[in-house]
Design a protein around this motif. Structure first.
Motif, PDB file in Angstrom:
ATOM      1  N   GLU A 183      28.080  42.553  53.979  1.00 25.13           N
ATOM      2  CA  GLU A 183      29.178  41.843  54.637  1.00 25.13           C
ATOM      3  C   GLU A 183      29.469  40.510  53.952  1.00 25.13           C
ATOM      4  O   GLU A 183      30.625  40.165  53.709  1.00 25.13           O
ATOM      5  CB  GLU A 183      28.822  41.601  56.101  1.00 25.13           C
ATOM      6  CG  GLU A 183      29.880  40.820  56.870  1.00 25.13           C
ATOM      7  CD  GLU A 183      29.466  40.511  58.298  1.00 25.13           C
ATOM      8  OE1 GLU A 183      30.234  39.814  58.996  1.00 25.13           O
ATOM      9  OE2 GLU A 183      28.381  40.946  58.716  1.00 25.13           O
ATOM     10  N   TYR A 220      31.211  40.522  50.397  1.00 24.88           N
ATOM     11  CA  TYR A 220      32.473  41.269  50.372  1.00 24.88           C
ATOM     12  C   TYR A 220      33.615  40.322  49.998  1.00 24.88           C
ATOM     13  O   TYR A 220      33.667  39.174  50.441  1.00 24.88           O
ATOM     14  CB  TYR A 220      32.734  41.881  51.740  1.00 24.88           C
ATOM     15  CG  TYR A 220      33.957  42.765  51.795  1.00 24.88           C
ATOM     16  CD1 TYR A 220      33.938  44.045  51.254  1.00 24.88           C
ATOM     17  CD2 TYR A 220      35.136  42.316  52.383  1.00 24.88           C
ATOM     18  CE1 TYR A 220      35.052  44.870  51.307  1.00 24.88           C
ATOM     19  CE2 TYR A 220      36.256  43.130  52.439  1.00 24.88           C
ATOM     20  CZ  TYR A 220      36.214  44.406  51.897  1.00 24.88           C
ATOM     21  OH  TYR A 220      37.330  45.206  51.952  1.00 24.88           O
ATOM     22  N   PRO A 235      37.379  39.921  50.413  1.00 23.68           N
ATOM     23  CA  PRO A 235      38.493  40.497  51.188  1.00 23.68           C
ATOM     24  C   PRO A 235      39.742  40.779  50.358  1.00 23.68           C
ATOM     25  O   PRO A 235      40.379  41.821  50.539  1.00 23.68           O
ATOM     26  CB  PRO A 235      38.761  39.425  52.257  1.00 23.68           C
ATOM     27  CG  PRO A 235      37.455  38.727  52.423  1.00 23.68           C
ATOM     28  CD  PRO A 235      36.854  38.697  51.049  1.00 23.68           C
ATOM     29  N   HIS A 236      40.101  39.869  49.466  1.00 22.09           N
ATOM     30  CA  HIS A 236      41.356  40.074  48.742  1.00 22.09           C
ATOM     31  C   HIS A 236      41.256  41.174  47.683  1.00 22.09           C
ATOM     32  O   HIS A 236      42.268  41.628  47.165  1.00 22.09           O
ATOM     33  CB  HIS A 236      41.851  38.758  48.116  1.00 22.09           C
ATOM     34  CG  HIS A 236      40.970  38.207  47.030  1.00 22.09           C
ATOM     35  ND1 HIS A 236      39.942  37.329  47.286  1.00 22.09           N
ATOM     36  CD2 HIS A 236      40.981  38.386  45.697  1.00 22.09           C
ATOM     37  CE1 HIS A 236      39.350  36.992  46.158  1.00 22.09           C
ATOM     38  NE2 HIS A 236      39.958  37.626  45.174  1.00 22.09           N
ATOM     39  N   ARG A 237      40.032  41.615  47.359  1.00 18.99           N
ATOM     40  CA  ARG A 237      39.833  42.748  46.455  1.00 18.99           C
ATOM     41  C   ARG A 237      39.406  44.018  47.200  1.00 18.99           C
ATOM     42  O   ARG A 237      39.299  45.083  46.598  1.00 18.99           O
ATOM     43  CB  ARG A 237      38.773  42.398  45.399  1.00 18.99           C
ATOM     44  CG  ARG A 237      39.159  41.248  44.484  1.00 18.99           C
ATOM     45  CD  ARG A 237      40.334  41.585  43.603  1.00 18.99           C
ATOM     46  NE  ARG A 237      40.599  40.538  42.627  1.00 18.99           N
ATOM     47  CZ  ARG A 237      41.629  40.519  41.794  1.00 18.99           C
ATOM     48  NH1 ARG A 237      42.509  41.524  41.813  1.00 18.99           N
ATOM     49  NH2 ARG A 237      41.817  39.531  40.955  1.00 18.99           N
ATOM     50  N   LYS A 238      39.088  43.842  48.481  1.00 21.09           N
ATOM     51  CA  LYS A 238      38.660  44.967  49.312  1.00 21.09           C
ATOM     52  C   LYS A 238      37.448  45.697  48.730  1.00 21.09           C
ATOM     53  O   LYS A 238      37.354  46.930  48.747  1.00 21.09           O
ATOM     54  CB  LYS A 238      39.826  45.939  49.548  1.00 21.09           C
ATOM     55  CG  LYS A 238      40.973  45.333  50.337  1.00 21.09           C
ATOM     56  CD  LYS A 238      42.085  46.343  50.564  1.00 21.09           C
ATOM     57  CE  LYS A 238      43.174  45.763  51.464  1.00 21.09           C
ATOM     58  NZ  LYS A 238      43.785  44.529  50.944  1.00 21.09           N
ATOM     59  N   ARG A 239      36.474  44.893  48.271  1.00 22.16           N
ATOM     60  CA  ARG A 239      35.251  45.454  47.718  1.00 22.16           C
ATOM     61  C   ARG A 239      34.178  44.373  47.679  1.00 22.16           C
ATOM     62  O   ARG A 239      34.470  43.180  47.778  1.00 22.16           O
ATOM     63  CB  ARG A 239      35.471  46.002  46.305  1.00 22.16           C
ATOM     64  CG  ARG A 239      35.970  44.978  45.295  1.00 22.16           C
ATOM     65  CD  ARG A 239      35.651  45.390  43.877  1.00 22.16           C
ATOM     66  NE  ARG A 239      34.205  45.375  43.657  1.00 22.16           N
ATOM     67  CZ  ARG A 239      33.637  45.786  42.513  1.00 22.16           C
ATOM     68  NH1 ARG A 239      34.388  46.234  41.518  1.00 22.16           N
ATOM     69  NH2 ARG A 239      32.327  45.736  42.362  1.00 22.16           N
ATOM     70  N   THR A 240      32.929  44.803  47.547  1.00 22.60           N
ATOM     71  CA  THR A 240      31.849  43.858  47.343  1.00 22.60           C
ATOM     72  C   THR A 240      31.797  43.468  45.870  1.00 22.60           C
ATOM     73  O   THR A 240      32.334  44.170  45.007  1.00 22.60           O
ATOM     74  CB  THR A 240      30.496  44.466  47.756  1.00 22.60           C
ATOM     75  OG1 THR A 240      30.293  45.671  47.019  1.00 22.60           O
ATOM     76  CG2 THR A 240      30.478  44.752  49.250  1.00 22.60           C
ATOM     77  N   ARG A 241      31.108  42.373  45.597  1.00 22.95           N
ATOM     78  CA  ARG A 241      31.073  41.905  44.205  1.00 22.95           C
ATOM     79  C   ARG A 241      30.024  42.638  43.376  1.00 22.95           C
ATOM     80  O   ARG A 241      29.984  42.496  42.154  1.00 22.95           O
ATOM     81  CB  ARG A 241      30.816  40.407  44.158  1.00 22.95           C
ATOM     82  CG  ARG A 241      29.412  39.978  44.496  1.00 22.95           C
ATOM     83  CD  ARG A 241      29.254  38.476  44.364  1.00 22.95           C
ATOM     84  NE  ARG A 241      27.865  38.056  44.507  1.00 22.95           N
ATOM     85  CZ  ARG A 241      27.475  36.795  44.467  1.00 22.95           C
ATOM     86  NH1 ARG A 241      28.371  35.826  44.308  1.00 22.95           N
ATOM     87  NH2 ARG A 241      26.206  36.472  44.592  1.00 22.95           N
ATOM     88  N   TYR A 250      34.757  35.207  43.817  1.00 23.58           N
ATOM     89  CA  TYR A 250      33.946  35.118  45.025  1.00 23.58           C
ATOM     90  C   TYR A 250      33.305  33.735  45.152  1.00 23.58           C
ATOM     91  O   TYR A 250      33.350  33.110  46.211  1.00 23.58           O
ATOM     92  CB  TYR A 250      32.854  36.194  45.033  1.00 23.58           C
ATOM     93  CG  TYR A 250      31.958  36.049  46.232  1.00 23.58           C
ATOM     94  CD1 TYR A 250      32.307  36.630  47.446  1.00 23.58           C
ATOM     95  CD2 TYR A 250      30.803  35.264  46.179  1.00 23.58           C
ATOM     96  CE1 TYR A 250      31.524  36.450  48.570  1.00 23.58           C
ATOM     97  CE2 TYR A 250      30.018  35.078  47.294  1.00 23.58           C
ATOM     98  CZ  TYR A 250      30.382  35.669  48.493  1.00 23.58           C
ATOM     99  OH  TYR A 250      29.615  35.468  49.600  1.00 23.58           O
ATOM    100  N   TYR A 259      34.690  31.899  48.388  1.00 27.52           N
ATOM    101  CA  TYR A 259      33.983  32.275  49.611  1.00 27.52           C
ATOM    102  C   TYR A 259      32.553  31.747  49.736  1.00 27.52           C
ATOM    103  O   TYR A 259      32.043  31.636  50.858  1.00 27.52           O
ATOM    104  CB  TYR A 259      33.938  33.806  49.744  1.00 27.52           C
ATOM    105  CG  TYR A 259      35.296  34.442  49.784  1.00 27.52           C
ATOM    106  CD1 TYR A 259      36.133  34.293  50.892  1.00 27.52           C
ATOM    107  CD2 TYR A 259      35.772  35.199  48.716  1.00 27.52           C
ATOM    108  CE1 TYR A 259      37.385  34.881  50.932  1.00 27.52           C
ATOM    109  CE2 TYR A 259      37.022  35.790  48.750  1.00 27.52           C
ATOM    110  CZ  TYR A 259      37.824  35.622  49.853  1.00 27.52           C
ATOM    111  OH  TYR A 259      39.073  36.200  49.882  1.00 27.52           O
TER     112      TYR A 259
END
Length: 297
Positions: free
Chosen positions: A191, A194, A196-202, A265, A269
């Motif tokens: 979580e 993650y 959000p703007h790429r809709k994936r984890t790094r 990221y 974030y």
């Protein structure tokens, strides 16, 4: 609470420094043992160590640490291993963020804090060798204390067996303390990391925890030490396995694009980046995590 925690603070700070020394030695040993590949003929990489200082608003001493960075090595393109112990008073923005996140009463009346920890980010020469992040820390205020941190693997070219190994080592060290820790902190990492703007984890995850306080400082300190101890056995065998894999220009391009994701990221974030900049810590140390080169499409 101030007097009560003087010894605990000292022990935590000393542990983070010892962990830093162990990792630096292990990484320089990897450089020495790299005798194949396109970078084998250049000198083995060594860490450049810089003392960092933090000043309070009135210019008084507020702690600092060591920034250790290796650039252009045989194995590591850039790796930083920072350790710091800082203290003073939280500014209004940091107070508000702390109160909102932790619900700590009294921060406005007594905004003192103390924080110590280690932070590591490694970006590799070989695209088949994954980047990695690790940090552990202790945070104290007159109103509360807690531990936080974790470790996550960030390959640009994924290998299922590498992901399985990394997670297995994390689980082993978590299970020594509580069988609920690994599944809980793995889910937290998925979580937290993650984008959000790429809709994936790094990356492929690991473990992450924050605000960790069971009420038993000794037990929690023992656990955060094991989070740190897990790092080298989780990461070094993967590096040794992948560092001589041949790569193509396309592989390198994939790596640079993935590094762009990592940079996004950390700049948008990451809590640690925000806290470090807002509390006046050395900006170069805070932004050590950024890769030497990245690419966006």
């Amino acid at each position: 609470m101030t007097e009560e925690f003087a010894e605990q603070k000292q022990r935590a700070s000393a542990w983070f420094r010892q962990l830093r020394d162990d990792i630096v030695a292990a990484f320089e040993a990897l450089e020495d043992s790299q005798t194949e590949g396109p970078f084998a003929d250049q000198p083995a990489g060594r860490f450049e160590v810089t003392e960092t200082k933090r000043e309070s608003a009135d210019g008084s001493d507020a702690g600092g640490g060591l920034m250790s960075v290796m650039r252009g090595g045989r194995v590591f393109e850039k790796v930083g291993v920072n350790v710091s112990t800082v203290y003073g008073e939280l500014g209004e923005r940091a107070q508000a963020a702390m109160a909102a996140r932790k619900g700590i009463p009294g921060m406005k009346d007594d905004p003192r804090f103390w924080a110590s920890g280690i932070s590591l980010v490694a970006h590799m020469q070989n695209p088949h060798t994954p980047a990695v992040h690790m940090n552990t820390r202790m945070f104290w205020t007159p109103h509360a204390w807690w531990f936080g941190g974790g470790s996550d693997l960030n390959p640009c070219i994924e290998y299922d067996e590498d992901t399985a190994h990394f997670h297995a080592v994390q689980k082993e060290h978590c299970d020594r303390h509580d069988p609920s820790y690994y599944p809980r902190f793995k889910a937290w990492a998925d979580e937290y990391f993650y984008i959000p703007h790429r809709k994936r984890t790094r990356g492929v995850g690991g473990i992450f925890l924050d605000d960790h306080n069971t009420g038993d400082w000794e037990a929690d300190f023992a656990f955060i030490q094991d989070v740190g101890r897990a790092f080298l056995p989780a990461f070094v065998p993967i590096t040794e396995k992948r560092r001589n894999t041949p790569w193509t220009e396309a592989d390198k391009d994939t790596q640079l694009i993935h590094r762009g994701l990592y940079a996004e990221y950390n700049l948008v974030y990451d809590r640690g980046t925000k806290f470090g900049l807002e509390t006046g810590h050395d900006a170069n140390a805070v932004l050590m995590s950024l890769p030497p080169m990245a690419k966006w499409v």
